[in-house]
Design a protein around this motif. Sequence first.
Motif, short mmCIF file in Angstrom:
data_model
loop_
_atom_site.label_atom_id
_atom_site.label_comp_id
_atom_site.label_asym_id
_atom_site.label_seq_id
_atom_site.Cartn_x
_atom_site.Cartn_y
_atom_site.Cartn_z
N GLU B 193 -45.69 -2.70 2.63
CA GLU B 193 -44.81 -3.83 2.31
C GLU B 193 -45.09 -5.03 3.20
O GLU B 193 -45.05 -6.18 2.75
CB GLU B 193 -43.34 -3.40 2.44
CG GLU B 193 -42.86 -2.65 1.22
CD GLU B 193 -41.43 -2.15 1.33
OE1 GLU B 193 -40.91 -2.02 2.46
OE2 GLU B 193 -40.83 -1.88 0.27
N HIS B 196 -48.16 -6.55 1.84
CA HIS B 196 -47.85 -7.09 0.52
C HIS B 196 -47.09 -8.41 0.63
O HIS B 196 -47.38 -9.38 -0.06
CB HIS B 196 -46.98 -6.04 -0.20
CG HIS B 196 -46.92 -6.15 -1.69
ND1 HIS B 196 -48.04 -6.19 -2.48
CD2 HIS B 196 -45.86 -6.20 -2.55
CE1 HIS B 196 -47.67 -6.27 -3.76
NE2 HIS B 196 -46.36 -6.27 -3.82
N PHE B 200 -48.52 -11.76 -0.88
CA PHE B 200 -47.81 -12.30 -2.04
C PHE B 200 -46.41 -12.77 -1.65
O PHE B 200 -45.41 -12.21 -2.10
CB PHE B 200 -47.69 -11.23 -3.14
CG PHE B 200 -48.99 -10.58 -3.51
CD1 PHE B 200 -49.98 -11.29 -4.18
CD2 PHE B 200 -49.23 -9.24 -3.20
CE1 PHE B 200 -51.19 -10.69 -4.53
CE2 PHE B 200 -50.42 -8.63 -3.55
CZ PHE B 200 -51.41 -9.35 -4.21
N PRO B 201 -46.32 -13.80 -0.81
CA PRO B 201 -45.00 -14.19 -0.30
C PRO B 201 -44.03 -14.60 -1.42
O PRO B 201 -42.83 -14.45 -1.29
CB PRO B 201 -45.32 -15.37 0.62
CG PRO B 201 -46.69 -15.83 0.25
CD PRO B 201 -47.40 -14.63 -0.28
N TRP B 202 -44.60 -15.09 -2.55
CA TRP B 202 -43.71 -15.54 -3.63
C TRP B 202 -42.95 -14.40 -4.30
O TRP B 202 -41.93 -14.62 -4.93
CB TRP B 202 -44.50 -16.32 -4.68
CG TRP B 202 -45.60 -15.52 -5.33
CD1 TRP B 202 -45.50 -14.72 -6.41
CD2 TRP B 202 -46.96 -15.47 -4.91
NE1 TRP B 202 -46.71 -14.15 -6.69
CE2 TRP B 202 -47.63 -14.59 -5.80
CE3 TRP B 202 -47.69 -16.07 -3.87
CZ2 TRP B 202 -49.00 -14.30 -5.67
CZ3 TRP B 202 -49.04 -15.77 -3.77
CH2 TRP B 202 -49.68 -14.89 -4.66
N LEU B 203 -43.41 -13.18 -4.11
CA LEU B 203 -42.68 -12.05 -4.69
C LEU B 203 -41.38 -11.79 -3.93
O LEU B 203 -40.47 -11.16 -4.43
CB LEU B 203 -43.51 -10.76 -4.62
CG LEU B 203 -44.79 -10.72 -5.42
CD1 LEU B 203 -45.40 -9.33 -5.36
CD2 LEU B 203 -44.52 -11.11 -6.86
N TRP B 204 -41.34 -12.26 -2.72
CA TRP B 204 -40.20 -11.95 -1.85
C TRP B 204 -39.37 -13.19 -1.57
O TRP B 204 -38.15 -13.08 -1.35
CB TRP B 204 -40.71 -11.37 -0.53
CG TRP B 204 -41.58 -10.18 -0.74
CD1 TRP B 204 -42.89 -10.18 -1.15
CD2 TRP B 204 -41.22 -8.81 -0.64
NE1 TRP B 204 -43.35 -8.89 -1.29
CE2 TRP B 204 -42.35 -8.03 -0.98
CE3 TRP B 204 -40.02 -8.16 -0.28
CZ2 TRP B 204 -42.31 -6.63 -0.97
CZ3 TRP B 204 -40.00 -6.77 -0.27
CH2 TRP B 204 -41.14 -6.03 -0.61
N ALA B 205 -40.00 -14.37 -1.60
CA ALA B 205 -39.32 -15.60 -1.17
C ALA B 205 -38.08 -15.89 -2.00
O ALA B 205 -37.04 -16.25 -1.46
CB ALA B 205 -40.28 -16.77 -1.26
N ASN B 206 -38.18 -15.75 -3.32
CA ASN B 206 -37.03 -16.15 -4.13
C ASN B 206 -36.44 -14.97 -4.89
O ASN B 206 -35.81 -15.13 -5.91
CB ASN B 206 -37.40 -17.27 -5.10
CG ASN B 206 -38.44 -16.82 -6.10
OD1 ASN B 206 -39.05 -15.77 -5.91
ND2 ASN B 206 -38.63 -17.59 -7.15
#
Lengths: 469, 209
Positions: B193, B196, B200-206
């Motif tokens: 994680e 990951h 892929f920060p955009w998977l978690w940012a919003n």
Amino acid sequence: MSTQPKTMYEKIWDSHFVHQEEGQAPLLYVDRHLMHEVTSPQAFEGLKLSGRPVRNKHSILATLDHCVPTKMLDRINLPDPIGAKQVATMIQNCKENDLELYEMDSQNNGIIHVVVPEHGFVHPGMVTVCGDSHTATHGAFGALAFGIGTSEVEHVMATQTLPQMKSKTMLVKVDGELSPLSTAKDIALAIIGKIGTAGGNGHVIEFGGEAIRALSMEGRMTLCNMAIEGGARAGLVAPDEKTYAFLEGKEYAPSAEYWDDAVAYWKSLPSDDGAVFDTVVELDAAEIAPQVTWGTSPEQVVAVNASVPAPADFDTAGKANACQSALDYMGLEAGTPMTDVKVDYVFLGSCTNSRLEDFRAAAAVAKGTKVADGVTAIAVPGSYQVKKDAEAEGIDKIFMDAGWEWREPGCSMCLAMNGDQLKPGERCASTSNRNFEGRQGKGGRTHLVSPAMAAATAAAGHFVDIRTL
Amino acid sequence: MQPYSKHTSIAAAMNRANVDTDQIIPKQFLKKVERTGFGQHLFHDWRFTDDAGKIDNPEFELNNPKFAGAKILVTGDNFGCGSSREHAPWAIEDYGFNTIVSTSFADIFYNNCFKNGILPIVVSPAELDSLMAEINGNEGVEFTVDLEGQSLTTPGGLSISFELDAVRKSNLALGLDDIGQTMQHVDQITAYETKHKAQFPWLWANANG
């Protein structure tokens, strides 16, 4: 150093591989977990009994769809106490675990596989699961998306992973140009007619070729949705400009800050030139006529201008026997032209065909017609968003003027859990995905068709070759 | 899941072949929202003479008072065939069985047993006959099941050794279900994680804010 060309499936698999213990299946990471009320309650109970928390609540999006009535009054007072309990349990489970749930009165409510794309919750390259076999729908975005069982729902909630054996890969290549009156649904049925309902067993299918590239995102969702009916756990379409345009600006899509990085990553996902698939199947789109199923399996399908086949038309005893028992159940005579087959019911809806594009296609045919005497036709939008958009275009009025019922969203007559169902012996033209015995009600007879075909059938009272209208 | 330990328990005989999951737990009981409580419906259509499940069928094997409290079910060939419903092992476990002895099991059912703390033991047809005879010829027969030693022994002097996959054996002994097994790798999951999130920060940012 050269690297081996990879398929899109292999790329997604490799990027989600977490760990493999000797003698055990590899652990695959899960990015998105979709939920509805029917397959999740025991998983929540299991978590509670074992004292395990949900590992990543942000990975989960839930809706109420299978049991929900499509008549407004029944939504306020659910008539089925068992369905009502499932709904209440889902609401309670989501509240206790702080999960986002699109409740029945939410403007976001609808069928899970319709509302998830509307909110941009699944992106290319993700691993997505749901306790529902039609999770394959989200492969339209280039995500590896597949259905799981209730123990696995619990497993994913607790660990964010699943032990998974790697699948084989199948490329289904559809080149050529589709005739304007054939749709993604007809491509899906033609593929299943060709490979059979077990043809994709053990495989993940990638759909490619110019006819697939030409499909809208809605069309790709319809196609991937039915990958499971061809035996494959998942279907995939490579992401492209249409995919990016569909996602941009949606609630859960990458924000502006990350958008360019995300798109750059998505561009790396399509299968490499020279990637090897275990199986390759090719179809010519130009040859795909509007399709209609005649039997009790999606592979029992013909072009609408063909006739009901006879057992002697099949080359194996098993298929001949299946033909005979399907004819008996469906109450059909071999050799009858499909266009002579009369229906009692028409259902426009389901996670296969209940998006705005489907409603536009059906409305274009329904406009100015009247539902034939003795036929009941219901239009069930896949979500409140679809309903609102359709109403803004006057599509509801077209259907109601033609004598259709205009309903609230839900799975409805696709699986007939919510009270919308056929009576024994009734025959239905349905835009859903399964024509199994009893699927739409005990003794009900289901014929799978596209939305435009459904609308033409409602007006005529029998199947119609829409190319002749 | 309870760890499976060596035990000596009453064995019940149900000499029927091809017992399918529809018979183990009929479909009208699948709408429950709980995983527990299926034991009261186990073998419903055989076990009761009424739809409500209030009147015991005296002809049904498991209603024999000498099998009260049994943890070991000895039964015929191809047990657990039919649908994949996990409600079947849920019902068996909830009723009180933790061991099933047969000459063969359906694949999916066999796998599902291990997810629910049930030990399925495969014996030869001759061994099954001997076990059945011993149960039927005596009152309240207790067998001893030793998971560690992979053996089943009886007061009549039978001693049967059985095969078992090493990983499954260890998970049963520890009471680890699949989830428990995966949780042993929680460090690898956390490490994944972290990587990951970086990639892929955009998977978690919003994600839900």
